[in-house]
Write a protein that holds these residues in place. Structure first.
Motif, PDB file in Angstrom:
ATOM      1  N   VAL A  39       0.791  -1.261  -0.036  1.00 58.73           N
ATOM      2  CA  VAL A  39       0.002  -0.022  -0.076  1.00 58.73           C
ATOM      3  C   VAL A  39       0.968   1.182   0.101  1.00 58.73           C
ATOM      4  O   VAL A  39       1.966   1.292   0.796  1.00 58.73           O
ATOM      5  CB  VAL A  39      -0.623   0.041   1.196  1.00 58.73           C
ATOM      6  N   PRO A  40       0.463   2.259  -0.786  1.00 60.69           N
ATOM      7  CA  PRO A  40       1.331   3.379  -0.920  1.00 60.69           C
ATOM      8  C   PRO A  40       1.215   4.086   0.688  1.00 60.69           C
ATOM      9  O   PRO A  40       0.259   4.191   1.198  1.00 60.69           O
ATOM     10  CB  PRO A  40       0.431   4.425  -1.667  1.00 60.69           C
ATOM     11  N   ALA A  41       2.108   4.477   1.332  1.00 65.61           N
ATOM     12  CA  ALA A  41       1.960   5.263   2.726  1.00 65.61           C
ATOM     13  C   ALA A  41       1.057   6.425   2.816  1.00 65.61           C
ATOM     14  O   ALA A  41       0.394   6.462   3.760  1.00 65.61           O
ATOM     15  CB  ALA A  41       3.631   5.798   3.014  1.00 65.61           C
ATOM     16  N   ALA A  42       0.835   7.137   1.612  1.00 65.98           N
ATOM     17  CA  ALA A  42      -0.148   8.062   1.643  1.00 65.98           C
ATOM     18  C   ALA A  42      -1.526   7.638   2.021  1.00 65.98           C
ATOM     19  O   ALA A  42      -2.352   8.408   2.403  1.00 65.98           O
ATOM     20  CB  ALA A  42       0.089   8.916   0.541  1.00 65.98           C
ATOM     21  N   GLN A  43      -1.691   6.432   1.227  1.00 64.84           N
ATOM     22  CA  GLN A  43      -3.320   5.679   1.489  1.00 64.84           C
ATOM     23  C   GLN A  43      -3.350   5.001   2.587  1.00 64.84           C
ATOM     24  O   GLN A  43      -4.075   3.916   2.606  1.00 64.84           O
ATOM     25  CB  GLN A  43      -3.545   5.367   0.175  1.00 64.84           C
ATOM     26  N   ALA A  44      -2.549   4.427   3.587  1.00 64.07           N
ATOM     27  CA  ALA A  44      -2.562   3.468   4.498  1.00 64.07           C
ATOM     28  C   ALA A  44      -3.645   3.582   5.200  1.00 64.07           C
ATOM     29  O   ALA A  44      -3.867   2.448   5.862  1.00 64.07           O
ATOM     30  CB  ALA A  44      -0.940   3.458   5.157  1.00 64.07           C
ATOM     31  N   SER A  45      -4.059   4.643   5.588  1.00 67.49           N
ATOM     32  CA  SER A  45      -5.226   4.686   6.385  1.00 67.49           C
ATOM     33  C   SER A  45      -6.527   5.249   5.750  1.00 67.49           C
ATOM     34  O   SER A  45      -7.584   5.538   6.430  1.00 67.49           O
ATOM     35  CB  SER A  45      -5.272   5.782   7.703  1.00 67.49           C
ATOM     36  N   ASP A  46      -6.557   5.203   4.422  1.00 66.24           N
ATOM     37  CA  ASP A  46      -7.642   5.604   3.465  1.00 66.24           C
ATOM     38  C   ASP A  46      -8.464   4.337   3.450  1.00 66.24           C
ATOM     39  O   ASP A  46      -8.370   3.460   2.297  1.00 66.24           O
ATOM     40  CB  ASP A  46      -7.122   6.335   2.247  1.00 66.24           C
ATOM     41  N   ALA A  47      -9.495   4.315   4.074  1.00 68.55           N
ATOM     42  CA  ALA A  47     -10.585   3.097   3.874  1.00 68.55           C
ATOM     43  C   ALA A  47     -11.286   2.734   2.542  1.00 68.55           C
ATOM     44  O   ALA A  47     -11.450   1.952   1.949  1.00 68.55           O
ATOM     45  CB  ALA A  47     -11.761   2.870   4.980  1.00 68.55           C
ATOM     46  N   SER A  48     -11.535   3.901   1.985  1.00 68.94           N
ATOM     47  CA  SER A  48     -11.915   3.969   0.445  1.00 68.94           C
ATOM     48  C   SER A  48     -11.113   3.622  -0.397  1.00 68.94           C
ATOM     49  O   SER A  48     -11.216   2.797  -1.463  1.00 68.94           O
ATOM     50  CB  SER A  48     -12.543   5.114   0.078  1.00 68.94           C
ATOM     51  N   ALA A  49      -9.724   3.740  -0.238  1.00 70.41           N
ATOM     52  CA  ALA A  49      -8.585   3.155  -1.369  1.00 70.41           C
ATOM     53  C   ALA A  49      -8.556   1.724  -1.095  1.00 70.41           C
ATOM     54  O   ALA A  49      -8.613   1.076  -2.179  1.00 70.41           O
ATOM     55  CB  ALA A  49      -7.461   3.877  -0.940  1.00 70.41           C
ATOM     56  N   TYR A  50      -8.604   1.191   0.149  1.00 68.22           N
ATOM     57  CA  TYR A  50      -8.723  -0.256   0.393  1.00 68.22           C
ATOM     58  C   TYR A  50      -9.805  -0.860  -0.499  1.00 68.22           C
ATOM     59  O   TYR A  50      -9.791  -1.876  -1.119  1.00 68.22           O
ATOM     60  CB  TYR A  50      -8.812  -0.558   1.823  1.00 68.22           C
ATOM     61  N   PHE A  65      -8.568 -13.718  -0.179  1.00 67.28           N
ATOM     62  CA  PHE A  65      -7.614 -13.494   0.725  1.00 67.28           C
ATOM     63  C   PHE A  65      -6.661 -12.511   0.628  1.00 67.28           C
ATOM     64  O   PHE A  65      -5.814 -12.695  -0.242  1.00 67.28           O
ATOM     65  CB  PHE A  65      -7.195 -14.578   1.582  1.00 67.28           C
ATOM     66  N   LEU A  66      -6.554 -11.413   1.113  1.00 68.12           N
ATOM     67  CA  LEU A  66      -5.660 -10.201   1.041  1.00 68.12           C
ATOM     68  C   LEU A  66      -4.999  -9.863   2.130  1.00 68.12           C
ATOM     69  O   LEU A  66      -5.560  -9.586   3.184  1.00 68.12           O
ATOM     70  CB  LEU A  66      -6.167  -9.052   0.222  1.00 68.12           C
ATOM     71  N   ASN A  67      -3.750  -9.650   2.386  1.00 68.73           N
ATOM     72  CA  ASN A  67      -2.903  -8.785   3.331  1.00 68.73           C
ATOM     73  C   ASN A  67      -2.210  -7.752   2.780  1.00 68.73           C
ATOM     74  O   ASN A  67      -1.616  -7.820   1.734  1.00 68.73           O
ATOM     75  CB  ASN A  67      -1.833  -9.671   3.799  1.00 68.73           C
ATOM     76  N   PHE A  68      -2.557  -6.777   3.571  1.00 67.29           N
ATOM     77  CA  PHE A  68      -1.905  -5.431   3.110  1.00 67.29           C
ATOM     78  C   PHE A  68      -0.836  -5.016   3.908  1.00 67.29           C
ATOM     79  O   PHE A  68      -0.791  -4.874   5.074  1.00 67.29           O
ATOM     80  CB  PHE A  68      -3.150  -4.406   3.161  1.00 67.29           C
ATOM     81  N   TYR A  69       0.030  -4.332   3.415  1.00 66.67           N
ATOM     82  CA  TYR A  69       1.497  -3.805   3.988  1.00 66.67           C
ATOM     83  C   TYR A  69       1.891  -2.653   3.343  1.00 66.67           C
ATOM     84  O   TYR A  69       1.584  -2.132   2.158  1.00 66.67           O
ATOM     85  CB  TYR A  69       2.464  -4.883   3.843  1.00 66.67           C
ATOM     86  N   THR A  70       2.709  -1.692   4.089  1.00 66.21           N
ATOM     87  CA  THR A  70       3.317  -0.481   3.475  1.00 66.21           C
ATOM     88  C   THR A  70       4.903  -0.904   3.492  1.00 66.21           C
ATOM     89  O   THR A  70       5.232  -1.938   4.059  1.00 66.21           O
ATOM     90  CB  THR A  70       3.286   0.837   4.383  1.00 66.21           C
ATOM     91  N   ASN A  71       5.723  -0.048   3.002  1.00 63.50           N
ATOM     92  CA  ASN A  71       7.041  -0.327   2.950  1.00 63.50           C
ATOM     93  C   ASN A  71       7.863   0.963   2.860  1.00 63.50           C
ATOM     94  O   ASN A  71       8.379   1.288   1.976  1.00 63.50           O
ATOM     95  CB  ASN A  71       7.372  -1.005   1.361  1.00 63.50           C
ATOM     96  N   ALA A  72       7.812   1.301   4.126  1.00 63.50           N
ATOM     97  CA  ALA A  72       8.347   2.737   4.450  1.00 63.50           C
ATOM     98  C   ALA A  72       9.954   2.626   4.365  1.00 63.50           C
ATOM     99  O   ALA A  72      10.317   3.510   3.921  1.00 63.50           O
ATOM    100  CB  ALA A  72       8.063   3.170   5.755  1.00 63.50           C
ATOM    101  N   SER A  73      10.650   1.297   4.460  1.00 64.05           N
ATOM    102  CA  SER A  73      11.969   1.421   4.448  1.00 64.05           C
ATOM    103  C   SER A  73      12.376   1.259   2.963  1.00 64.05           C
ATOM    104  O   SER A  73      13.636   1.306   2.676  1.00 64.05           O
ATOM    105  CB  SER A  73      12.344  -0.021   5.384  1.00 64.05           C
ATOM    106  N   GLY A  74      11.589   0.979   2.066  1.00 64.44           N
ATOM    107  CA  GLY A  74      11.858   0.835   0.760  1.00 64.44           C
ATOM    108  C   GLY A  74      12.499  -0.433   0.403  1.00 64.44           C
ATOM    109  O   GLY A  74      13.344  -0.626  -0.644  1.00 64.44           O
ATOM    110  N   ALA A  75      12.344  -1.565   1.276  1.00 64.56           N
ATOM    111  CA  ALA A  75      12.967  -2.933   1.080  1.00 64.56           C
ATOM    112  C   ALA A  75      12.703  -3.542  -0.067  1.00 64.56           C
ATOM    113  O   ALA A  75      11.561  -3.266  -0.841  1.00 64.56           O
ATOM    114  CB  ALA A  75      12.594  -4.042   2.262  1.00 64.56           C
TER     115      ALA A  75
END
Length: 118
Positions: A39-50, A65-75
């Motif tokens: 998930v893009p960090a800017a949309q991480a808490s946007d319920a409508s985007a999910y 079945f979906l699992n959502f994650y952010t990637n702030a570290s750019g790993a």
């Protein structure tokens, strides 16, 4: 030999990282029935985007079945997920046609107003 090449190409395509129509959302891969979505960090808490992503990724009336994650570290994105990404869970979505149930849960780390979280 051509059949083997075709099979290998289709397997590679099924595990490749795919980008969403919505910029920045990536399907990192899948293990069993569960798909991992970055998930893009800017949309991480946007319920409508999910909800838009769920509608895009999950066929109606099908188990999903979906699992959502952010990637702030750019790993680097890979499956299994690197620890840096796995530690940034944002939400899960489960639709089981067998059980007739559908559930979206926020990660407790997101601190969203909801009775339950994981």
């Amino acid at each position: 030999m051509n059949a083997l090449r075709t099979l290998l190409a289709s397997l590679a395509a099924s595990t490749a990282i795919t980008a969403s129509a919505q910029e920045g959302w990536l399907v990192a891969g899948q293990q069993g029935l569960v798909r991992f979505v970055i998930v893009p960090a800017a949309q991480a808490s946007d319920a409508s985007a999910y909800q838009r992503e769920i509608a895009r990724l999950c066929e109606p009336e099908r188990t999903c079945f979906l699992n959502f994650y952010t990637n702030a570290s750019g790993a680097p994105v890979a499956v299994p997920l690197p620890d840096a990404i796995a530690a940034e869970a944002t939400a899960t979505f489960r639709r089981s046609m067998k059980n007739g149930a559908e559930r979206f849960l926020w990660s407790c780390r997101m601190k969203m107003a909801q009775a339950e979280c994981f």
